[in-house]
Design an enzyme around this catalytic site. Sequence first.
Site, PDB file in Angstrom:
ATOM      1  N   PRO A 147      34.633  35.314  36.192  1.00 38.01           N
ATOM      2  CA  PRO A 147      34.074  36.625  36.557  1.00 38.01           C
ATOM      3  C   PRO A 147      33.311  37.355  35.452  1.00 38.01           C
ATOM      4  CG  PRO A 147      36.408  36.837  36.134  1.00 38.01           C
ATOM      5  CD  PRO A 147      36.083  35.367  36.014  1.00 38.01           C
ATOM      6  N   CYS A 148      32.188  36.804  35.049  1.00 41.56           N
ATOM      7  CA  CYS A 148      31.362  37.447  34.027  1.00 41.56           C
ATOM      8  C   CYS A 148      30.786  38.769  34.538  1.00 41.56           C
ATOM      9  CB  CYS A 148      30.269  36.508  33.538  1.00 41.56           C
ATOM     10  SG  CYS A 148      29.223  35.845  34.829  1.00 41.56           S
ATOM     11  N   HIS A 149      30.777  38.964  35.853  1.00 39.47           N
ATOM     12  CA  HIS A 149      30.300  40.234  36.418  1.00 39.47           C
ATOM     13  C   HIS A 149      31.216  41.400  36.066  1.00 39.47           C
ATOM     14  CE1 HIS A 149      33.037  38.598  39.508  1.00 39.47           C
ATOM     15  NE2 HIS A 149      33.295  39.860  39.794  1.00 39.47           N
TER      16      HIS A 149
END
Length: 178
Positions: A147-149
């Site tokens: 989950p780089c978001h």
Amino acid sequence: MSKIASPIIQAKVSSPVGLLSLKASVNGLTHLQVDDLLQTHTDVAIESMANLALDHHDDVLLSAAKRHIEMTSQQLAEYFAGKRKQFDVTLAPKGTEFQQLVWHALGEMAFGERCSYSDIANVIGRPKAVRAVGAANGANPIAIIVPCHRVIGKGGKLTGYAYGLNMKQWLLNLEASE
């Protein structure tokens, strides 16, 4: 994250954020990328559009890789429907040792949690490597699941995202509504 091997199968799936490209090896999912961003986000169904062997491999290897694609598709459908908060797909992204550390730290974040590059740098024991963490975050080959978001600016402001700030905000809103 699992042993690294080149992807041997690819599938295209539709999603509320656009057409997703999934690639897998016998060891796990190697890529999840958004090929075509949608302007509207109303469709929550994910359908496999194509399974394409990327090279000639025996049926046993293709079957193992296909299981990773199918599991990923199912878990993404659950995520977009608001029924999944954690992925348990086997991951096998290629990257440097440092990138692997960053991606692992991202994967350990709780659903809906947000953090800064500095937070991740501290988690991996490299507090001065904030820019390198940002670069590793940007090189993440497995969007959404890694989950780089969830990485935002230290002051709480949205920062860059490979698929645009609108998609990043949409994913954050999806997770905040749970």
